[in-house]
Design an enzyme around this catalytic site. Sequence first.
Site, PDB file in Angstrom:
ATOM      1  N   ASP A   1       2.128  -2.010  10.505  1.00  0.00           N
ATOM      2  CA  ASP A   1       3.126  -1.375   9.632  1.00  0.00           C
ATOM      3  C   ASP A   1       4.478  -1.612  10.314  1.00  0.00           C
ATOM      4  O   ASP A   1       4.596  -2.529  11.136  1.00  0.00           O
ATOM      5  CB  ASP A   1       2.798   0.115   9.446  1.00  0.00           C
TER       6      ASP A   1
ATOM      7  N   LYS B   1      -3.434   6.917   8.774  1.00  0.00           N
ATOM      8  CA  LYS B   1      -2.198   6.291   9.265  1.00  0.00           C
ATOM      9  C   LYS B   1      -2.057   6.639  10.737  1.00  0.00           C
ATOM     10  O   LYS B   1      -2.604   7.658  11.189  1.00  0.00           O
ATOM     11  CB  LYS B   1      -0.989   6.831   8.485  1.00  0.00           C
TER      12      LYS B   1
ATOM     13  N   SER C   1      -5.924  -6.549   3.336  1.00  0.00           N
ATOM     14  CA  SER C   1      -6.578  -6.018   4.538  1.00  0.00           C
ATOM     15  C   SER C   1      -8.060  -5.794   4.260  1.00  0.00           C
ATOM     16  O   SER C   1      -8.920  -6.105   5.095  1.00  0.00           O
ATOM     17  CB  SER C   1      -5.952  -4.686   4.952  1.00  0.00           C
TER      18      SER C   1
END
Length: 428
Positions: A146, A106, A362
């Site tokens: 995101d 992330k 994705s």
Amino acid sequence: MSETTNAFQIAQAQFDGVAAQLNLESHVREILRWPRREFKFQIPVRMDDGSWQVFFGYRVQHNDSRGPTKGGIRFHTSETMDTVRALAMWMTWKCAVADIPLGGAKGGVAVDSATLTVREKEQLCRGWVGAIHKNLGPRTDVPAPDVGTNAQMMGWMMDEYSKLAGEYTPGVITGKPVGGGGSLGRREATGYGVVYNVREAMKHLKLDSSQTSAAVQGFGNVAQYAALGFTEQLGGKVVCVSYWDRNDKAACSVVSPKGLDIPFLQGITDQYGTIDKSKATAAGYTIEHGDAWLEQDVDVLIPAALESQLTGETVKKISGKVKVIAEGANGPTTIEADEHFKKNNIFVIPDFLCNAGGVTVSYFEGVQNDMNYYWNLDEVLQRLDTKMTGAFHNVLQVSTREQVYMRDAAYMVAINSVVQAMELRGWL
Ligand code: NAD
């Protein structure tokens, strides 16, 4: 002691609980409860008024035993190393539970992207890639959008990486614009994935979805398509959505007991998920406070905004009618709130199962980039449905067989898969 809303402490506590049930050896626990690599870096940006601003960027790669790490980049003011660590860890479990051959990562920047001009945003995106590009790549680590980032920003980032790599490299990032290496269906993927999970949960609970209602927190990418799918695919009613009003700097909710017209609401929502209140009021909807989504007499709650929203305190507001919590957001539930749901027999579809649709498409995008051949929308959504339905039933089966809470069952599936990959690679 007051409950923690620190996302990384929650992620570790969830992992520790299941690791104990699985009798994992202590060194395996130590490897998995921390990220393998973490980066924090500066991104100086020349602002439009000529001044310089120095932003802080993050990238955390939690575990890459099952494949290159994968995970979004969040632009949000409350971004810290701990939120990124938690989200990276959840990505590892998400890819494993969805049976996608990728690991977890992330990234983010502590910024409110709504305050930046288009040029400043592009500079920040290019700066983020410039600072970390040696640790990215289609076979290394593949970011995605995101909260606070979008397809156009992924396009700039892919372009910057391609320049630095000296060759067109679409597979370095996903969530790119369609026509610029992106996949059809990526926009809808996470929200629709939530809906496929809800559909299967309702079959399991023997609920007629067309007679059910839902309230949603958030009205961004995930929430909009979850709400749309809930009404259009399941025939249910969405009576409330809440969102962060950028003008009022406060959370608000739009409520209609008869059900909200979701395409209409999408039409009066800006790119940051703020709904035009005057148009909503003119349509006969009422505007209420930010927690109103929790208080509705509905069958399903879909938190789809940020982490730590369902706490020991806020769950007290939830109606006794709620039967299903579908976690569209990452980490929306604290440990105390989980205890409340267990005690009250509320069926929770845990985040890293429920919102795995985004990473699944994705992954499809990366596969299409590799093939240089693109599927149509029906093919993408059909493959997504198959993956989500399979993942849901794998977890449900473990939950039923082991008599454990759905979140614990999802952790069991995911941890076992990651540990097996580490063993097969000779890491353990
Ligand atoms: P987004 O930026 O598109 O939307 C976020 C929404 O949350 C906006 O409508 C905003 O107004 C609202 N919001 C922010 N603070 C709020 C508050 N205090 N109260 C009520 N609403 C608030 O983000 P997104 O991509 O939809 O992501 C939402 C959540 O889903 C995040 O937890 C994200 O990590 C998770 N998620 C996203 C994806 C994806 O594909 N986008 C995939 C998996 C998980």
